[in-house]
Design an enzyme around this catalytic site. Structure first.
Site, PDB file in Angstrom:
ATOM      1  N   LEU A 149     -26.868  11.797  30.849  1.00 51.95           N
ATOM      2  CA  LEU A 149     -26.161  11.408  29.446  1.00 51.95           C
ATOM      3  C   LEU A 149     -27.012  12.258  28.492  1.00 51.95           C
ATOM      4  CD1 LEU A 149     -24.879   7.896  29.402  1.00 51.95           C
ATOM      5  CD2 LEU A 149     -23.553   9.745  29.940  1.00 51.95           C
TER       6      LEU A 149
ATOM      7  N   GLY B 263     -26.367  15.630  27.841  1.00 50.55           N
ATOM      8  CA  GLY B 263     -26.128  16.983  28.179  1.00 50.55           C
ATOM      9  C   GLY B 263     -27.163  17.904  27.739  1.00 50.55           C
TER      10      GLY B 263
ATOM     11  N   GLY C   5     -34.062  38.846  21.293  1.00 45.74           N
ATOM     12  CA  GLY C   5     -32.793  38.310  20.755  1.00 45.74           C
ATOM     13  C   GLY C   5     -32.830  38.360  19.233  1.00 45.74           C
TER      14      GLY C   5
ATOM     15  N   TYR D 163     -30.289  32.604  16.603  1.00 52.20           N
ATOM     16  CA  TYR D 163     -30.903  31.180  15.825  1.00 52.20           C
ATOM     17  C   TYR D 163     -32.175  31.139  16.704  1.00 52.20           C
ATOM     18  CZ  TYR D 163     -28.562  27.643  18.459  1.00 52.20           C
ATOM     19  OH  TYR D 163     -27.783  26.811  19.375  1.00 52.20           O
ATOM     20  N   ILE D 164     -31.842  30.840  18.234  1.00 48.26           N
ATOM     21  CA  ILE D 164     -32.648  30.471  19.137  1.00 48.26           C
ATOM     22  C   ILE D 164     -34.093  31.324  19.148  1.00 48.26           C
ATOM     23  CG2 ILE D 164     -33.229  30.215  21.462  1.00 48.26           C
ATOM     24  CD1 ILE D 164     -30.253  29.590  21.971  1.00 48.26           C
TER      25      ILE D 164
ATOM     26  N   HIS E 144     -34.493  15.794 -11.344  1.00 41.64           N
ATOM     27  CA  HIS E 144     -35.477  16.820 -11.587  1.00 41.64           C
ATOM     28  C   HIS E 144     -36.930  16.176 -11.365  1.00 41.64           C
ATOM     29  CE1 HIS E 144     -37.857  19.783 -13.448  1.00 41.64           C
ATOM     30  NE2 HIS E 144     -38.355  18.947 -14.082  1.00 41.64           N
TER      31      HIS E 144
END
Length: 476
Positions: free
Chosen positions: A43, A45, A183, A186-187, A446
């Site tokens: 479970l 993935g 590449g 984002y990876i 702030h």
């Protein structure tokens, strides 16, 4: 193989227990459906076990390493940087195990039946599940397919050691001495910063001049941060081959002009090509429509070409993000329960956990211009933010893009420490058709990093307090 004599009757069957599948299961259970979840491996993935959680752990590790530099500035003295990588891997394994147990517990609490095995469709209302020597048959009222995607292997480099893909990038036992990252997604960006912070020499190779998914201003700042981090960036190169030289790898590239280059390193990551994980599921047999990459065609309710069967997550193609999978899982479950629902991918906020992180939602400047908008652009540097000065997080910027005619916000782009937390507010603003005045009106705490969003919006009409006035050009 032992085949069950009778078909077991079930209500809703979900194939795949990743973010899309277990989210769909829990949401469906909340709506009163009796749910059976079929999982081939574990479970959670890919996201939980080898993807999102692993990569973000490494980003967190890199962030902590970078914070040591600031500690000396504020008086916290440390004796340099030393990484116990074995302990890091133990911690990562513990995090994953805890999250797995959390998913298992949620399934139990929601009375979701979990079956382990490989599922395939025998008919439009019938699924077979194989687990070792056992094969059971189930009939169902509805089914949701959430089997994810898988990497298309390159036969040219199969068998070479230390070739990494999106599934193995954070599974290596030692920090690389040096690594080529080929590449521009984002990876790749996250891995470049993470491994550099942890001691690797990093060569980042992209096929174009820029990172195509990013706004022009974010591109410019990202290149500056890569240079600051001493990550070597090579542009306009495409990979030709990878060959082994002893225990090293030589990656050959060619430029757009035909020039050739080679980079030698201990490890090579190549941006992964993906396809839908739909093979051997019998989908063609029952008439489920898919594209040539095996992605299931769905409508805005995540309904497949057979009306009582749905699909969600990476198996539907498009952007391969857990946030998308989770939302689609909820949509599919609600549609199964005949609740009004809709999936729309117009606004998916995305985060890149580099150092500092990037987050964005909506249109980039170049996308908005190409769609014919006349633009107002407000931008504010993190270096002018008081809280950034305190914390030493002065790198980055905030950018707000609006339509000149309506003042509607078209896109918000964040680069800096606060970006991952602020982007949700940006997504809500755009989703609710906010104008620049809707960002400027509230009172912001702030000091805080969130004030950067306020001043970027104020910059649209030259009202940013902590930004020098723009000098007007004098025509002679």
């Amino acid at each position: 193989m032992v085949v069950g004599e009778l078909a077991h009757e079930r209500d809703l069957m979900i194939i795949g227990g990743g973010p899309a599948g277990y989210t769909a299961a829990i949401r469906a259970a909340q709506l009163g459906r009796e749910v059976t979840l079929i999982e081939k491996e574990v479970l959670g993935g890919i996201c939980l076990n080898r993807g999102c959680i692993s990569s973000k752990f490494f980003s967190h590790l890199a962030e902590k390493a970078e914070e040591l530099k600031h500690n000396n500035d504020i008086g916290i003295k440390t004796n340099g940087f030393s990484l116990d990588y074995d302990q890091s891997l133990i911690y990562k394994k513990t995090v994953i195990a805890n999250l797995q147990r959390g998913v298992e517990s949620l399934c139990r609490e929601n009375k979701i039946e979990v079956i382990f095995g490989s599922a395939s469709f025998l008919a439009a209302d019938r699924i077979g599940v194989e687990n070792g020597d056992d094969f059971e048959i189930y009939t169902f009222q509805n089914a949701i397919i959430s089997t994810g995607s898988k990497i298309i292997k390159s036969h040219d480099i199969d068998g070479l050691n230390n070739i990494l893909d999106a599934r193995s990038l954070y599974e290596i036992r030692d920090i690389p001495k040096d690594i080529v990252i080929n590449g521009d997604d984002y990876i790749a960006i996250e891995a470049a910063f993470s491994y550099k912070s942890l001691g690797s020499d990093v060569y980042l190779v992209i096929s174009g001049e820029n990172f195509p998914q990013l706004d022009v201003s974010i591109n410019k700042e990202l290149k500056r941060q890569l240079k600051k981090a001493k990550i070597k960036l090579y542009k306009n190169l495409s990979i030709v081959s990878v060959t082994s030289i002893g225990d090293r790898l030589l990656t050959a590239f060619k430029s757009n002009r035909g020039d050739k280059a080679g980079i030698e390193a201990s490890h090579v990551y190549i941006q992964s090509r993906l396809k839908g994980n739909t093979e051997n599921m019998g989908l063609e047999r029952i008439g489920i429509k898919m594209d040539k990459m095996g992605y299931i065609t769905t409508d805005n309710e995540c309904r497949a070409s057979i009306s009582h069967i749905f699909a969600c997550g990476d198996v539907t193609g498009g952007r391969q993000l857990a946030s998308k999978a989770i939302k689609q899982g909820k949509t599919a479950a609600e549609a199964c329960a005949n609740k009004p629902t809709e999936w729309n991918d117009t606004l998916i906020p995305q985060i890149i956990h580099c150092q500092p992180p990037i987050a964005y939602v909506g249109l980039t400047e170049q996308e908005a211009a190409s769609q014919g908008y006349r633009l107002n652009i407000g931008q504010f540097s993190a270096a002018a933010n008081g809280y950034a000065e305190i914390t030493g997080n002065k790198d980055g910027l905030t950018k707000v893009i609006t339509d000149q005619e309506t003042d509607l916000i078209l896109g918000i782009h964040l680069y800096g420490k606060q970006a991952p937390d602020l982007i949700a507010s940006a997504a809500v603003a755009i989703e609710m058709a906010a104008r620049d005045e809707d960002i400027k009106f509230p009172i912001y705490p702030h000091p805080s990093g969130s004030e950067g969003l306020l001043e970027a919006a104020e910059s649209l009409i030259h009202q940013a307090i902590h930004q020098p006035p723009k000098k007007e050009r004098v025509k002679r």
